[in-house]
Motif scaffolding. Structure first.
Motif, PDB file in Angstrom:
ATOM      1  N   ARG A   1      41.428  29.750  43.992  1.00  0.00           N
ATOM      2  CA  ARG A   1      42.428  28.960  43.451  1.00  0.00           C
ATOM      3  C   ARG A   1      42.431  27.551  44.326  1.00  0.00           C
ATOM      4  O   ARG A   1      42.639  26.487  43.659  1.00  0.00           O
ATOM      5  N   LEU A   2      42.101  27.547  45.509  1.00  0.00           N
ATOM      6  CA  LEU A   2      42.204  26.575  46.353  1.00  0.00           C
ATOM      7  C   LEU A   2      41.000  25.573  46.003  1.00  0.00           C
ATOM      8  O   LEU A   2      41.119  24.534  46.200  1.00  0.00           O
ATOM      9  N   LEU A   3      39.806  26.210  45.634  1.00  0.00           N
ATOM     10  CA  LEU A   3      38.758  25.714  45.394  1.00  0.00           C
ATOM     11  C   LEU A   3      38.478  25.263  43.761  1.00  0.00           C
ATOM     12  O   LEU A   3      37.602  24.307  43.509  1.00  0.00           O
ATOM     13  N   GLU A   4      39.467  25.418  43.089  1.00  0.00           N
ATOM     14  CA  GLU A   4      39.614  24.921  41.674  1.00  0.00           C
ATOM     15  C   GLU A   4      39.859  23.644  41.827  1.00  0.00           C
ATOM     16  O   GLU A   4      40.902  22.763  42.268  1.00  0.00           O
ATOM     17  N   ASN A   5      39.001  22.901  41.025  1.00  0.00           N
ATOM     18  CA  ASN A   5      38.945  21.212  41.031  1.00  0.00           C
ATOM     19  C   ASN A   5      38.653  20.767  42.354  1.00  0.00           C
ATOM     20  O   ASN A   5      38.992  19.622  42.765  1.00  0.00           O
ATOM     21  N   ALA A   6      38.052  21.357  43.411  1.00  0.00           N
ATOM     22  CA  ALA A   6      37.903  20.862  44.602  1.00  0.00           C
ATOM     23  C   ALA A   6      36.495  20.888  44.630  1.00  0.00           C
ATOM     24  O   ALA A   6      35.545  21.262  43.935  1.00  0.00           O
ATOM     25  N   PRO A   7      35.778  19.819  45.542  1.00  0.00           N
ATOM     26  CA  PRO A   7      36.510  18.953  46.302  1.00  0.00           C
ATOM     27  C   PRO A   7      37.413  17.959  45.805  1.00  0.00           C
ATOM     28  O   PRO A   7      36.893  17.266  44.837  1.00  0.00           O
ATOM     29  N   ALA A   8      38.601  17.536  46.154  1.00  0.00           N
ATOM     30  CA  ALA A   8      39.497  16.736  45.618  1.00  0.00           C
ATOM     31  C   ALA A   8      39.714  15.293  46.443  1.00  0.00           C
ATOM     32  O   ALA A   8      40.645  15.030  46.889  1.00  0.00           O
ATOM     33  N   THR A   9      38.597  14.804  47.006  1.00  0.00           N
ATOM     34  CA  THR A   9      38.733  13.504  47.881  1.00  0.00           C
ATOM     35  C   THR A   9      37.752  12.578  47.306  1.00  0.00           C
ATOM     36  O   THR A   9      36.939  12.680  46.533  1.00  0.00           O
ATOM     37  N   ASP A  10      38.327  11.021  47.492  1.00  0.00           N
ATOM     38  CA  ASP A  10      37.591   9.934  47.042  1.00  0.00           C
ATOM     39  C   ASP A  10      36.103   9.838  47.281  1.00  0.00           C
ATOM     40  O   ASP A  10      35.169   9.640  46.654  1.00  0.00           O
ATOM     41  N   VAL A  11      35.621  10.333  48.707  1.00  0.00           N
ATOM     42  CA  VAL A  11      34.454  10.185  48.928  1.00  0.00           C
ATOM     43  C   VAL A  11      33.716  11.344  48.197  1.00  0.00           C
ATOM     44  O   VAL A  11      32.367  11.246  48.025  1.00  0.00           O
ATOM     45  N   ALA A  12      34.144  12.358  48.209  1.00  0.00           N
ATOM     46  CA  ALA A  12      33.596  13.642  47.305  1.00  0.00           C
ATOM     47  C   ALA A  12      33.265  13.076  45.780  1.00  0.00           C
ATOM     48  O   ALA A  12      32.127  13.542  45.189  1.00  0.00           O
ATOM     49  N   HIS A  13      34.130  12.514  45.251  1.00  0.00           N
ATOM     50  CA  HIS A  13      34.001  12.041  43.589  1.00  0.00           C
ATOM     51  C   HIS A  13      32.851  11.019  43.871  1.00  0.00           C
ATOM     52  O   HIS A  13      32.446  10.925  42.585  1.00  0.00           O
ATOM     53  N   ALA A  14      32.547  10.365  44.656  1.00  0.00           N
ATOM     54  CA  ALA A  14      31.599   9.288  44.835  1.00  0.00           C
ATOM     55  C   ALA A  14      30.250   9.699  44.930  1.00  0.00           C
ATOM     56  O   ALA A  14      29.342   9.113  44.827  1.00  0.00           O
ATOM     57  N   VAL A  15      30.052  11.228  45.027  1.00  0.00           N
ATOM     58  CA  VAL A  15      28.796  11.846  45.280  1.00  0.00           C
ATOM     59  C   VAL A  15      28.593  12.501  44.169  1.00  0.00           C
ATOM     60  O   VAL A  15      29.320  13.315  43.583  1.00  0.00           O
ATOM     61  N   THR A  16      27.217  12.451  43.691  1.00  0.00           N
ATOM     62  CA  THR A  16      26.780  12.927  42.174  1.00  0.00           C
ATOM     63  C   THR A  16      26.408  14.503  42.495  1.00  0.00           C
ATOM     64  O   THR A  16      26.523  15.319  41.704  1.00  0.00           O
TER      65      THR A  16
END
Length: 288
Positions: free
Chosen positions: A79-94
């Protein structure tokens, strides 16, 4: 026979995703002092217990509870990993694996577990059955159990202070409480073993008259610290003698000469090796 109830022993719902915390909780699952260790430890202690009744039932009750703790923690990790990682830097990586790593997730949680818990510690080291102890001696095992629950509660308390997530904290409060009572129950069981005359203070309660009677009540002061003798263990009734200047009892720990064909270095090794070669040559000549 085991039955699985499709309800968690305690709720495991975080308020939001947190890949870093999920990785930390892996230690409580697959670390040396994690729930998988105590679950299997108690199971094998119970299966190996030769005394039917209260001791075996206590062990098996606790063992089965610990299986539920593994399920509870694994659910929390997922449940902690659901929708994770939730950081801006991670969202910037494809790339999802790179994103997982940069977001703080254990990369194996993403690649191997598909976003779920693994039977590993917080560094990704696989859990090992070598962590568990089931000796067949209840006093030795119960003392080990106290240590296991102490270490487990210590790590749970540390992780409790590493998060602000209310949902995670609620689950950890429950875990802390269970680790508390498990420490108490094993300590009480140790005293009951003695009261029932099953075990004494020393494990095993045998060969006490055979062992070296000079050295079974001394502490050797072998460090620079000089405060050891001031402890309560060396004063009053049943005091243990503190030897402040102990002398070695044996001679030099010199190893014997090795087999020449192992090529280990030692004084006179060349001569011995030459002798071995000479014998080999003589044997070869006889075969011609």
């Amino acid at each position: 026979m085991f039955r699985h109830t499709k309800l968690l022993q305690c709720e495991a719902k975080p308020d939001g995703p947190d890949a870093v915390l999920a990785r930390k909780i892996q230690e409580l699952i697959g670390g040396a002092w994690g729930e998988m260790t105590v679950a299997t430890q108690y199971l094998f202690q119970g299966w190996n217990c030769r005394i039917e009744g209260k001791y075996k039932d206590l062990i098996m009750d606790t063992a089965t509870e610990e299986i539920g703790h593994v399920e509870m923690l694994a659910t929390m990790v997922a449940r902690l990993l659901e929708n994770a990682p939730a950081t801006d830097v991670a969202h910037a990586v494809t790339d999802p694996a790179v994103a997982a790593t940069m977001g703080g997730m254990d990369v194996q949680q993403a690649i191997v577990g598909g976003g779920g818990a693994q039977l590993r510690d917080s560094n990704g080291v696989p859990w090992s059955g070598a962590y568990m102890v089931a000796s067949g001696n209840l006093l030795a095992d119960f003392r080990t159990n106290v240590a296991a629950e102490s270490q487990g509660r210590l790590q749970t308390a540390r992780i409790y202070n590493m998060t602000d997530d209310p949902g995670v904290k609620e689950m950890l409060k429950f875990n802390l409480a269970r680790d508390t009572v498990h420490q108490k129950q094993w300590m009480r069981a140790i005293e009951e073993l003695k009261a029932d005359g099953i075990e004494g203070d020393i494990v095993p309660d045998d060969l006490l008259d055979v062992e070296d009677q000079v050295h079974n009540n001394t502490i050797w002061q072998l460090s620079d610290g000089g405060s050891g003798p001031s402890g309560g263990w060396s004063h009053g009734e049943n005091a243990i003698d503190y030897l402040t200047d102990p002398e070695p009892l044996g001679g030099p720990g010199t190893a014997p000469k090795p087999d020449p064909e192992l090529y280990a270095s030692y004084a006179g090794g060349q001569n011995a090796l030459g002798t071995a070669k000479g014998k080999a040559q003589q044997a070869a000549e006889k075969l011609r």
